[in-house]
Motif scaffolding. Structure first.
Motif, short mmCIF file in Angstrom:
data_model
loop_
_atom_site.label_atom_id
_atom_site.label_comp_id
_atom_site.label_asym_id
_atom_site.label_seq_id
_atom_site.Cartn_x
_atom_site.Cartn_y
_atom_site.Cartn_z
N ALA A 257 36.17 15.30 108.02
CA ALA A 257 36.52 16.20 109.12
C ALA A 257 38.04 16.31 109.26
CB ALA A 257 35.90 15.70 110.41
N ASN A 258 38.44 17.25 110.09
CA ASN A 258 39.86 17.54 110.23
C ASN A 258 40.29 17.66 111.68
OD1 ASN A 258 41.79 17.74 108.17
ND2 ASN A 258 40.58 19.37 107.21
N CYS B 193 44.05 13.75 114.82
CA CYS B 193 43.74 12.46 114.19
C CYS B 193 44.62 12.16 112.98
CB CYS B 193 42.27 12.46 113.78
SG CYS B 193 41.79 10.91 113.00
N GLU C 99 34.05 10.19 109.10
CA GLU C 99 32.70 10.77 109.04
C GLU C 99 32.35 11.21 107.61
OE1 GLU C 99 31.53 13.37 112.37
OE2 GLU C 99 31.14 14.84 110.82
S1 SF4 Z 1 38.13 9.99 111.76
FE1 SF4 Z 1 36.97 10.87 113.49
S2 SF4 Z 1 38.57 11.81 114.78
FE2 SF4 Z 1 39.50 11.46 112.74
S3 SF4 Z 1 39.19 13.40 111.62
FE3 SF4 Z 1 37.47 12.04 111.14
S4 SF4 Z 1 35.84 12.61 112.60
FE4 SF4 Z 1 37.80 13.43 113.40
#
Ligand code: SF4
Length: 396
Positions: A65-66, A70, A110
């Protein structure tokens, strides 16, 4: 607001939205002290004197994910990626159990691939078998924080865990304001986040048997006190068992640099007010003192305990991995080994009038009430006030 009016609000059994907004906005030191005292006393009354440990194992910083805020989002190519081996993960969990931690938290970026899903299953099975002891007959409690997943995956992990009464999942919805959520997560791609989907994940976690944890970020640029009030109402609507909230902090490699961040002192106070008001409104839930509080002020986590937190998450990840798991800047204890974290933390907790719940899995009373066992928040059967020292001796 006069002190008399504040005292009247704090004495109410139920708070209106206007009360919540007024409490969240307190800045005068004496007003804040009154809020803190009310929240601390309510925590003692509802949850007892214990603070529970969740030994945090940041097992991988690979993420598909992006999320724009984060530091380990997929698009940050400056981060060196790692995944701990099964042996390393289990070793940390066993260490935690031997130290008297009643539960651990497995956290990672994730991923949805079968290899990762099965890897987590294998870790959970081995942790369950290897952490059983007379003090933890069902093994260590487990909290998972592995992102949005299909219900079928949540169920597979629940089954592998083998300890259904101490099975928890943390998935923060970050903000109940759809526009802010979109701003935080709007990166086109295969794994773009969606608020409604996150809420559906929380509902599916409940169906799959987990104690459901969620939380928000406090002080997001553009966020109002009314937004935070709606976040608290959302906690009620979901009927959460545990909450992990932290201040919004910039991170290296994030995609929101231009928006800046609140002034640290004001941000810390707002975060503490949010913890206290959440305790007053939600009652017997577990609330974690986020490590991010400590990133603003050295005793930030202890302040969280004074404002109503009853869970802390000592970092168990081996020191060599910690710099790779910086979701935000100035993350504390990057150079400490787990043993150092454990010993300094107990003193910090005791300095604020609480005791560590050694060998206690630490389910929230809200959860225990839901399953019809409201009186089970007490030490494990063989625990005595000397039990902790015994365990320490054994560990040596
Ligand atoms: S670690 Fe969690 S908050 Fe960070 S990009 Fe991945 S899903 Fe998003």
């Amino acid at each position: 607001m006069t002190r008399t009016e504040l005292a009247a609000i704090l004495a109410r059994p139920e708070l209106s939205d206007a009360d919540i907004v007024a409490l969240l906005g307190l800045t005068d030191p004496e007003d804040c002290r009154m809020l803190k005292e009310a929240a601390f006393n309510r925590t003692t009354e509802l949850m007892g004197p214990y603070v529970y440990y969740r030994g945090l194992i940041e097992l991988s910083n690979i993420c598909t994910a992006n999320c724009r805020y984060c530091g380990i989002r997929k698009a940050n190519h400056a981060v060196e990626r790692y995944t701990m081996t099964q042996e390393e993960i289990v070793e940390q969990a066993v260490w935690a159990a031997r130290q008297g931690y009643g539960s651990v938290c497995l956290q990672a970026g994730e991923r949805h691939d079968e290899k990762f899903i099965e890897f987590i299953c294998a870790c959970l099975r081995e942790i369950h078998v290897k952490t059983k002891s007379p003090l933890l007959p069902n093994g260590v409690g487990v909290t998972l924080s592995l992102g949005d997943q299909p219900e079928s995956v949540y169920r597979r992990w629940a089954e592998a865990c083998g300890n259904p009464e101490s099975l928890r999942y943390l998935a923060r919805f970050e903000t109940s304001n759809p526009e802010l959520f979109q701003m935080l997560h709007s990166t086109p791609g295969r794994n773009e986040k969606n608020l409604e989907h996150r809420l559906e994940c929380l509902r599916s976690l409940r169906r799959a048997g987990y104690q459901v944890g969620t939380g928000v970020m406090i002080g997001i640029p553009g966020q109002t006190l009314e937004d935070l009030c709606r976040d608290i109402r959302m906690f009620q609507e979901i009927d959460v068992d545990m909450i992990g909230m932290g201040p919004y902090l910039r991170s290296e490699g994030n995609d929101l640099e231009a928006l800046g961040q609140m002034e640290p002192k004001a941000l810390l106070q707002l975060a503490l007010n949010m913890i206290a008001v959440t305790r007053l409104v939600l009652g017997p839930v577990n609330i974690a003192a986020a490590t991010a509080l400590q990133a603003i002020r050295d005793d930030g986590r202890e302040m969280g305990i004074e404002y109503g937190c009853n869970v802390v998450m000592p970092n168990l990840s081996p020191q060599r991995f910690r710099k790779g798991y910086q979701l935000y800047d100035n993350k504390p204890c990057l150079d400490d080994e787990p043993t150092q974290c454990a010993s300094c933390l107990e003193k910090r907790i005791q300095s604020r009038g609480r005791e560590v719940g050694w060998n206690m899995s630490g389910s929230s009373r809200r959860y225990l009430r839901r399953i019809g066992r409201p009186n089970e928040v007490k030490p494990a059967k063989d625990y005595t006030p000397d039990g902790r020292r015994l365990i320490r001796l054994r560990a040596i």
